[in-house]
Design a protein around this motif. Structure first.
Motif, short mmCIF file in Angstrom:
data_model
loop_
_atom_site.label_atom_id
_atom_site.label_comp_id
_atom_site.label_asym_id
_atom_site.label_seq_id
_atom_site.Cartn_x
_atom_site.Cartn_y
_atom_site.Cartn_z
N GLU A 283 -13.05 14.62 1.52
CA GLU A 283 -13.74 14.95 0.18
C GLU A 283 -14.56 16.04 0.49
OE1 GLU A 283 -15.61 13.11 -3.52
OE2 GLU A 283 -16.67 12.50 -1.89
N PHE A 284 -14.36 17.19 -0.35
CA PHE A 284 -14.97 18.45 -0.11
C PHE A 284 -15.89 18.47 -1.47
CE2 PHE A 284 -11.19 19.34 2.04
CZ PHE A 284 -11.82 19.93 3.35
N VAL A 285 -17.42 18.67 -1.29
CA VAL A 285 -18.22 18.77 -2.46
C VAL A 285 -18.60 20.24 -2.51
CG1 VAL A 285 -20.32 17.77 -3.44
CG2 VAL A 285 -18.71 16.26 -2.11
N ILE A 286 -18.64 20.78 -3.40
CA ILE A 286 -19.07 22.02 -3.53
C ILE A 286 -20.25 22.12 -4.74
CG2 ILE A 286 -18.30 24.66 -4.09
CD1 ILE A 286 -15.37 23.43 -3.38
N ALA A 287 -21.33 22.45 -4.34
CA ALA A 287 -22.53 22.41 -5.34
C ALA A 287 -22.60 24.09 -5.73
CB ALA A 287 -23.74 21.85 -4.67
N PHE A 288 -22.90 24.32 -6.92
CA PHE A 288 -23.33 25.74 -7.26
C PHE A 288 -23.78 25.65 -8.74
CE2 PHE A 288 -18.94 24.78 -8.71
CZ PHE A 288 -18.81 25.32 -9.67
N GLN A 289 -24.27 26.69 -9.14
CA GLN A 289 -25.12 26.82 -10.26
C GLN A 289 -23.99 27.67 -11.40
OE1 GLN A 289 -29.18 28.18 -8.98
NE2 GLN A 289 -29.31 27.34 -11.29
N ALA A 290 -23.72 27.00 -12.33
CA ALA A 290 -22.71 27.53 -13.49
C ALA A 290 -23.10 28.81 -14.02
CB ALA A 290 -22.20 26.51 -14.26
N ASN A 291 -23.31 29.96 -13.43
CA ASN A 291 -24.11 31.07 -14.05
C ASN A 291 -22.89 32.01 -14.47
OD1 ASN A 291 -26.64 30.49 -13.15
ND2 ASN A 291 -26.36 31.53 -11.26
N LEU A 292 -22.05 31.31 -15.41
CA LEU A 292 -21.16 31.87 -16.13
C LEU A 292 -21.10 32.15 -17.51
CD1 LEU A 292 -18.53 29.58 -14.45
CD2 LEU A 292 -18.71 31.90 -13.76
N GLY A 293 -20.82 33.21 -18.16
CA GLY A 293 -20.66 33.26 -19.44
C GLY A 293 -20.10 32.15 -20.34
N VAL B 269 -3.90 18.22 -2.46
CA VAL B 269 -5.12 17.88 -3.22
C VAL B 269 -4.66 16.57 -4.24
CG1 VAL B 269 -6.34 18.53 -5.27
CG2 VAL B 269 -6.22 20.20 -3.28
N ILE B 270 -5.36 15.50 -4.30
CA ILE B 270 -5.21 14.25 -4.83
C ILE B 270 -6.13 14.02 -5.99
CG2 ILE B 270 -3.91 13.25 -2.98
CD1 ILE B 270 -6.34 11.44 -2.54
N GLU B 271 -7.12 14.86 -6.09
CA GLU B 271 -8.07 14.49 -7.18
C GLU B 271 -8.93 15.62 -6.97
OE1 GLU B 271 -11.89 11.51 -7.86
OE2 GLU B 271 -10.05 10.54 -7.22
N VAL B 272 -9.67 16.09 -8.26
CA VAL B 272 -10.47 17.25 -8.59
C VAL B 272 -11.16 16.63 -9.86
CG1 VAL B 272 -10.81 19.77 -9.14
CG2 VAL B 272 -8.78 18.90 -7.83
N ALA B 273 -12.41 17.09 -9.73
CA ALA B 273 -13.72 16.64 -10.63
C ALA B 273 -14.81 17.44 -10.68
CB ALA B 273 -14.01 15.27 -10.83
N LEU B 274 -15.26 17.61 -11.73
CA LEU B 274 -16.62 18.49 -11.82
C LEU B 274 -17.46 17.59 -12.60
CD1 LEU B 274 -17.71 21.34 -11.46
CD2 LEU B 274 -17.47 21.78 -14.08
N TYR B 275 -18.78 17.40 -11.86
CA TYR B 275 -19.91 16.62 -11.96
C TYR B 275 -21.22 17.55 -12.53
CZ TYR B 275 -17.37 12.68 -9.89
OH TYR B 275 -16.46 11.76 -9.75
N ASN B 276 -21.67 16.87 -13.54
CA ASN B 276 -22.77 18.01 -13.99
C ASN B 276 -24.21 17.46 -13.21
OD1 ASN B 276 -23.67 15.39 -14.99
ND2 ASN B 276 -23.08 15.85 -17.41
N ALA B 277 -25.50 18.05 -13.70
CA ALA B 277 -26.53 17.91 -13.25
C ALA B 277 -26.98 16.15 -13.22
CB ALA B 277 -27.70 18.49 -13.73
N LYS B 278 -26.48 15.44 -14.29
CA LYS B 278 -26.80 14.01 -14.37
C LYS B 278 -25.98 13.21 -13.28
CE LYS B 278 -28.46 14.51 -18.87
NZ LYS B 278 -28.05 14.04 -20.37
N GLY B 279 -24.99 13.78 -12.73
CA GLY B 279 -24.15 13.07 -11.83
C GLY B 279 -22.66 12.63 -12.61
N ILE C 287 -13.45 17.90 -4.49
CA ILE C 287 -11.96 17.70 -4.60
C ILE C 287 -11.44 16.92 -3.02
CG2 ILE C 287 -10.28 19.37 -3.54
CD1 ILE C 287 -12.08 21.76 -4.69
N LYS C 288 -10.74 16.07 -3.47
CA LYS C 288 -10.42 14.96 -2.51
C LYS C 288 -8.70 15.58 -1.90
CE LYS C 288 -12.69 10.73 -3.79
NZ LYS C 288 -12.43 9.37 -4.37
#
Length: 409
Positions: A342-352, A269-279, A295-296
């Protein structure tokens, strides 16, 4: 009173003789008739402070059960010493101390008696033991008719009938059903709140993370690691996947966390980032917000298949959710050397509300036990905050609707 424990240089060897004559002769002339020695523990030292909970983890044959037997006094060490302050209650091998021909009730008196309690003291808790074990009429039947789960219920009920200063539990709890495991862990937490020290052996990473302040990793009779439970369990996970050319590396991050990386390095893995609803790249996201984890990965050597796995862990290191591209049927066959994916994993952050981390795994199929190209813990850390949801407690957000109806008297 709270229990404390000091283990100093403990070692254990089992001796094998060619026959009884050699055994007897060795008593008188040990150097002339030496036995074959197998060391199952070597130079083990650690302490358990009053009120502390320490988990012990390790592969089969690491020496965990032998160490507990030495601590509880059922086995003597070859070298070293153990100092105990306070009363110990222990659940080691399933059925240890039970007479198969006695009933459950009779075994309660027998086992509790071996723990040092009088018949009068046991009389005051026998009903509580029967109620906690919940085995019904079998309580009056011989133990030889019990299932392993029923034996576990009675053994745990006896060991915890009186709050001990130190509670020691081996893998025996794993044979219990889910309902009784929850019930047992509730009692363990209750004892911990009251000051009981805990020594807990388990392969269950979640249980170690939930119950323990510290963890110890045993490997082939040696104490390999002693530290934060998440750090130790991550290292253990890497250890069991270790192959001939793989490495395990732990790095202290800027926030003080320990990042564990292991694998044979054919892909990384050479890069990991989390993007919000605004990109936008985000460290903070709202409860229920739509996000993307990107994830790259780069391939450095020729491999047959490439699978990406990921997990979302809470602040204690317990996995909230995880899957991989083997299960989603998105395996990359014969990836090109030098290529990046590049793997793009889209999900809703239904977390506490709280802090979470991402772990990644690059493997060849559904598990990291066959080929572990790279396993990376704490690849990314992010926080979930409640912006627009009603107040709730817990580790996950569930959209719910409450209705109320009133009926006439």
């Amino acid at each position: 009173m709270s229990g404390a424990l000091d283990v100093n240089g403990v070692a254990k060897a089992y001796r094998q003789y060619k026959g009884e004559i050699q055994r007897v002769a060795s008593w008188f002339v040990p150097n002339v008739y030496p036995a074959k020695e197998t060391w199952v523990l070597e130079d083990i030292s650690f302490s358990l402070s009053p009120g502390e909970a320490v988990g012990i983890i390790g592969q089969n044959g690491a020496g965990k059960s032998t160490l507990l037997k030495i601590i509880t006094g059922t086995t003597k060490p070859t070298n070293g010493s153990v100092q105990v302050k306070g009363k110990i209650a222990a659940i080691l091998e399933l059925g240890m101390g039970f007479n198969p021909d006695l009933t459950g009730r009779q075994n309660v008196y027998h086992s509790a008696g071996l723990m040092g309690y009088t018949s009068e003291q046991i009389d005051t808790v026998i009903n509580n033991i029967e109620e906690f074990a919940e085995i019904g009429k079998y309580f009056e039947d011989p133990v030889r008719t019990f299932s392993s789960g029923m034996q576990m219920r009675v053994a745990f009920a006896v060991a915890t009938a009186f709050r001990p200063d130190i509670l020691i539990i081996d893998e025996a709890l794993s044979v219990g059903d889910s309902y009784f495991q929850h019930k047992s862990f509730d009692r363990i937490r209750e004892f911990r709140e009251q000051g009981t020290s805990l020594l807990f052996v388990s392969h269950d990473k979640g249980a170690i993370l939930a119950l323990c302040d510290r963890a110890i990793l045993l490997d082939k009779g040696h104490l390999l690691r002693d530290g934060d439970p998440e750090e130790i369990t991550d290292y253990y996970n890497a250890l069991i996947a270790e192959k001939a050319n793989s490495t395990i590396e732990q790095v202290v991050m800027g926030n003080g966390g320990i990042q564990t990386r292991s694998g044979t390095a054919e892909a990384k893995v050479i890069e990991v980032a989390l993007y919000n609803a605004k990109g936008q790249v985000a460290e903070y996201v709202g409860v229920g917000e739509r996000v993307e984890l990107r994830i790259k990965v780069k391939v450095y050597q020729s491999i047959e298949t490439l699978v990406l796995g990921y997990g979302i862990k809470d602040r204690l290191g317990q996995v909230m959710h995880g899957t991989n591209t083997w299960h989603t049927k998105q395996v990359i066959n014969k990836p090109n050397v030098g290529s990046e994916y590049e793997f793009v994993i889209a999900f809703q952050a239904n977390l506490g509300v709280g802090s979470y981390s991402i772990q990644t795994a690059l493997v060849d199929r559904d598990t990291h036990l066959t080929a572990n190209y790279e396993w990376l813990d704490l690849a990314l850390v992010f926080n979930v905050i409640n912006i627009d949801k009603v107040h709730f407690a817990g580790c996950m957000w569930i959209e719910s609707r409450i209705t109320i109806e009133e009926y006439g008297k």
